[in-house]
Design a protein around this motif. Structure first.
Motif, mmCIF file in Angstrom:
data_model
loop_
_atom_site.group_PDB
_atom_site.id
_atom_site.type_symbol
_atom_site.label_atom_id
_atom_site.label_comp_id
_atom_site.label_asym_id
_atom_site.label_seq_id
_atom_site.Cartn_x
_atom_site.Cartn_y
_atom_site.Cartn_z
ATOM 1 N N ILE A 199 116.541 -69.239 63.693
ATOM 2 C CA ILE A 199 116.656 -70.502 62.958
ATOM 3 C C ILE A 199 116.280 -70.212 61.511
ATOM 4 C CG2 ILE A 199 115.738 -72.827 62.712
ATOM 5 C CD1 ILE A 199 115.087 -72.831 65.661
ATOM 6 N N SER A 200 117.119 -70.460 60.571
ATOM 7 C CA SER A 200 118.473 -70.956 60.669
ATOM 8 C C SER A 200 119.340 -70.126 59.732
ATOM 9 C CB SER A 200 118.519 -72.428 60.246
ATOM 10 O OG SER A 200 118.164 -72.555 58.860
ATOM 11 N N GLY A 201 120.653 -70.282 59.795
ATOM 12 C CA GLY A 201 121.538 -69.632 58.846
ATOM 13 C C GLY A 201 122.465 -68.587 59.413
ATOM 14 N N PRO A 202 121.955 -67.538 60.110
ATOM 15 C CA PRO A 202 122.853 -66.469 60.530
ATOM 16 C C PRO A 202 124.030 -66.934 61.388
ATOM 17 C CG PRO A 202 120.603 -65.706 60.655
ATOM 18 C CD PRO A 202 120.538 -67.170 60.322
ATOM 19 N N ARG A 203 123.758 -67.795 62.379
ATOM 20 C CA ARG A 203 124.860 -68.233 63.238
ATOM 21 C C ARG A 203 125.845 -69.103 62.466
ATOM 22 N NH1 ARG A 203 123.932 -72.331 67.024
ATOM 23 N NH2 ARG A 203 121.819 -71.524 67.214
ATOM 24 N N GLU A 204 125.330 -69.948 61.581
ATOM 25 C CA GLU A 204 126.206 -70.789 60.758
ATOM 26 C C GLU A 204 127.135 -69.944 59.897
ATOM 27 O OE1 GLU A 204 125.762 -74.259 57.294
ATOM 28 O OE2 GLU A 204 124.050 -73.739 58.563
ATOM 29 N N ILE A 205 126.650 -68.780 59.450
ATOM 30 C CA ILE A 205 127.451 -67.888 58.609
ATOM 31 C C ILE A 205 128.390 -67.027 59.458
ATOM 32 C CG2 ILE A 205 127.345 -65.919 57.023
ATOM 33 C CD1 ILE A 205 124.545 -67.050 56.159
ATOM 34 N N ILE A 206 127.840 -66.409 60.501
ATOM 35 C CA ILE A 206 128.589 -65.403 61.256
ATOM 36 C C ILE A 206 129.540 -66.018 62.273
ATOM 37 C CG2 ILE A 206 128.342 -63.527 62.945
ATOM 38 C CD1 ILE A 206 125.742 -62.763 61.510
ATOM 39 N N ASN A 207 129.076 -67.037 62.983
ATOM 40 C CA ASN A 207 129.900 -67.631 64.042
ATOM 41 C C ASN A 207 129.720 -69.148 64.033
ATOM 42 O OD1 ASN A 207 131.404 -68.176 66.347
ATOM 43 N ND2 ASN A 207 130.630 -66.403 67.461
ATOM 44 N N PRO A 208 130.316 -69.837 63.049
ATOM 45 C CA PRO A 208 130.072 -71.275 62.884
ATOM 46 C C PRO A 208 130.581 -72.134 64.038
ATOM 47 C CG PRO A 208 131.818 -70.518 61.419
ATOM 48 C CD PRO A 208 131.204 -69.302 62.010
ATOM 49 N N ASP A 209 131.444 -71.582 64.880
ATOM 50 C CA ASP A 209 131.953 -72.347 66.017
ATOM 51 C C ASP A 209 131.073 -72.226 67.259
ATOM 52 O OD1 ASP A 209 134.181 -73.232 64.565
ATOM 53 O OD2 ASP A 209 135.292 -71.401 65.040
ATOM 54 N N LEU A 210 130.032 -71.396 67.174
ATOM 55 C CA LEU A 210 129.120 -71.208 68.297
ATOM 56 C C LEU A 210 127.955 -72.188 68.147
ATOM 57 C CD1 LEU A 210 128.460 -69.426 70.804
ATOM 58 C CD2 LEU A 210 127.174 -67.935 69.258
ATOM 59 N N HIS A 211 127.740 -73.044 69.130
ATOM 60 C CA HIS A 211 126.741 -74.112 69.000
ATOM 61 C C HIS A 211 125.612 -73.964 70.010
ATOM 62 C CE1 HIS A 211 129.392 -76.053 66.159
ATOM 63 N NE2 HIS A 211 130.384 -76.005 67.029
ATOM 64 N N ARG A 212 125.216 -72.735 70.286
ATOM 65 C CA ARG A 212 124.090 -72.488 71.180
ATOM 66 C C ARG A 212 123.402 -71.194 70.771
ATOM 67 N NH1 ARG A 212 125.525 -68.183 74.106
ATOM 68 N NH2 ARG A 212 127.750 -67.764 74.432
ATOM 69 N N ARG A 213 122.140 -71.050 71.151
ATOM 70 C CA ARG A 213 121.426 -69.809 70.919
ATOM 71 C C ARG A 213 121.970 -68.735 71.859
ATOM 72 N NH1 ARG A 213 120.149 -70.283 66.560
ATOM 73 N NH2 ARG A 213 118.930 -72.025 65.858
ATOM 74 N N VAL A 214 122.120 -67.528 71.357
ATOM 75 C CA VAL A 214 122.629 -66.449 72.205
ATOM 76 C C VAL A 214 121.492 -65.862 73.032
ATOM 77 C CG1 VAL A 214 124.437 -65.947 70.515
ATOM 78 C CG2 VAL A 214 122.309 -64.611 70.475
ATOM 79 N N ASP A 215 121.814 -65.395 74.244
ATOM 80 C CA ASP A 215 120.811 -64.752 75.099
ATOM 81 C C ASP A 215 121.137 -63.283 75.335
ATOM 82 O OD1 ASP A 215 123.005 -64.999 76.721
ATOM 83 O OD2 ASP A 215 122.051 -66.292 78.209
ATOM 84 N N LYS A 216 122.162 -62.783 74.649
ATOM 85 C CA LYS A 216 122.540 -61.373 74.692
ATOM 86 C C LYS A 216 123.371 -61.087 73.447
ATOM 87 C CE LYS A 216 126.700 -62.336 77.413
ATOM 88 N NZ LYS A 216 127.441 -62.024 78.662
ATOM 89 N N LEU A 217 123.691 -59.827 73.225
ATOM 90 C CA LEU A 217 124.542 -59.495 72.083
ATOM 91 C C LEU A 217 125.858 -60.261 72.203
ATOM 92 C CD1 LEU A 217 124.982 -57.667 69.550
ATOM 93 C CD2 LEU A 217 126.192 -56.107 71.096
ATOM 94 N N THR A 218 126.197 -60.980 71.146
ATOM 95 C CA THR A 218 127.403 -61.808 71.149
ATOM 96 C C THR A 218 128.192 -61.520 69.881
ATOM 97 O OG1 THR A 218 126.248 -63.543 72.379
ATOM 98 C CG2 THR A 218 128.275 -64.173 71.255
ATOM 99 N N SER A 219 129.390 -61.012 70.058
ATOM 100 C CA SER A 219 130.240 -60.689 68.910
ATOM 101 C C SER A 219 131.376 -61.694 68.818
ATOM 102 C CB SER A 219 130.805 -59.277 69.051
ATOM 103 O OG SER A 219 129.751 -58.327 69.073
ATOM 104 N N GLY A 220 131.777 -61.980 67.600
ATOM 105 C CA GLY A 220 132.855 -62.927 67.377
ATOM 106 C C GLY A 220 132.672 -63.624 66.060
#
Length: 377
Positions: A303-324
């Motif tokens: 929290i916060s920023g990386p997911r908004e930048i890298i994968n803005p369509d992902l709306h949950r916390r990752v629980d493993k390596l997630t690419s996209g």
């Protein structure tokens, strides 16, 4: 013409200070706004364009005791109130906690300006767990609710602030001068061995940034990829511990600590992969900068920023390596997943359009949004 003062603590080496330098420089050349920069401290690292007017409300050097800094805020606020009234300032837009408190205090003391506060930090990142954290939240609640306009720099931050404060918060991401980064990226690098390939991490060497995770994650793949070294830019309280960790892991000569540098872009441009392991961010400037310089990115889903930048369509916390999207995200503290992300990037299993994504945050686009807020409140 509307007169605007951008207020922050100093022109020190942080991301928020760089944003203020950019704002002051951009709007000093604007036909609809007259802008100037107002500071508390004289420990300047960033040097705004010589055409930017800079004024100081105090002679602090940045090394004063935190208690002294806190106790001085009412005096600085009174000076800001007088400055606003004397110079007919219409809007004071402040960045960082102390500046935000001073902005509101000055208005409460009779300042005639519109107060806009920009929050660069996640004050909901566990502050309720400690006594001092709870006191900070009380200050935030007391002062921020009195601002005329509140701006957050990321979506997660905006949502958290609205929940805490019970009022509307605007979101404006940070602006980036892509052309400047590209130009500075062309400068020569002399400190690193030639003929090597580089993974890079940039940021303050403090516990929050989890530099040990970066080094341990790199150690997972270092033997399999002997042509890749790790470059670490930045300084801080953890540097000696991190240097010792490289020795323990047998990585001496493979991890290069270069300290705080004035031009990080030439090192980013020289690197293939950028890695960040923070447990909390606001809106990580260096992540955009790395993408602008063409680095594939592997970042913690903090929290916060990386997911908004890298994968803005992902709306949950990752629980493993997630690419996209535009790169790879891993759970905070998961060194194994970090190492997997580095290996995936090295193998080129997916090449992301990182430069195109960085362009979404280029200065011209974001400055239009700032101008709307400054002109229209």
């Amino acid at each position: 013409m509307k007169k605007v003062a951008f207020l922050t603590n100093s022109m020190g080496g942080g991301g928020a200070e760089r944003i203020v330098a950019n704002l002051g420089e951009h709007f000093s050349q604007d036909g609809d706004l007259h802008s100037e920069v107002v500071l508390f401290e004289r420990n300047d690292f960033y040097k705004p364009h010589e055409g930017v007017q800079i004024n100081y409300l105090a002679d602090f050097r940045g090394k004063e005791h935190p208690i002294l800094k806190l106790l001085s805020l009412p005096l600085i606020a009174w000076r800001l109130r007088s400055y606003v009234r004397k110079n007919n300032i219409d809007v004071v837009q402040s960045h960082l906690y102390r500046a935000n408190y001073v902005n509101i205090m000055a208005q409460m003391m009779g300042g005639t300006h519109e107060s806009q506060i920009v929050n660069h930090d996640n004050f909901f990142r566990g502050y309720r767990k400690t006594f001092f954290g709870r006191q900070k939240l009380k200050l935030v609640d007391f002062f921020y609710k009195r601002a005329d306009k509140i701006i957050a720099i990321s979506e997660d931050m905006r949502e958290g602030m609205e929940e805490l404060l019970g009022r509307r918060v605007e979101k404006i991401n940070n602006p980036y001068d892509i052309e400047m980064m590209e130009a500075k990226g062309m400068e020569e690098v002399t400190e690193l061995p030639k003929g090597r390939r580089y993974i890079i991490s940039v940021g303050s060497l403090i516990p929050l940034k989890r530099g040990e995770d970066v080094i341990e994650g790199y150690s997972k793949i270092a033997n399999r990829y002997p042509d890749y070294d790790l470059v670490i830019l930045g300084d801080g309280s953890e540097r000696k511990n991190l240097e010792e960790l490289t020795k323990i892991l047998g990585l001496e000569g493979r991890v290069h600590f270069l300290g705080r540098v004035e031009n990080p872009f030439k090192y980013l441009k020289r690197s293939e992969i950028f890695v960040m392991a923070s447990e909390s961010e606001g809106f990580p400037n260096v992540l955009i900068e790395a993408m602008a310089c063409g680095c594939q990115v592997v970042a913690s889903d903090c929290i916060s920023g990386p997911r908004e930048i890298i994968n803005p369509d992902l709306h949950r916390r990752v629980d493993k390596l997630t690419s996209g999207g535009y790169g790879s995200l891993f759970p905070v503290g998961d060194v194994e997943a970090l190492g997997q992300g580095l290996e995936s990037a090295i193998k080129g299993q997916a090449k992301y359009q990182v430069s195109r994504r960085a362009g979404d945050f280029q200065r011209e686009i974001i400055m239009k949004r700032y101008k709307e807020v400054l002109l229209n409140g």
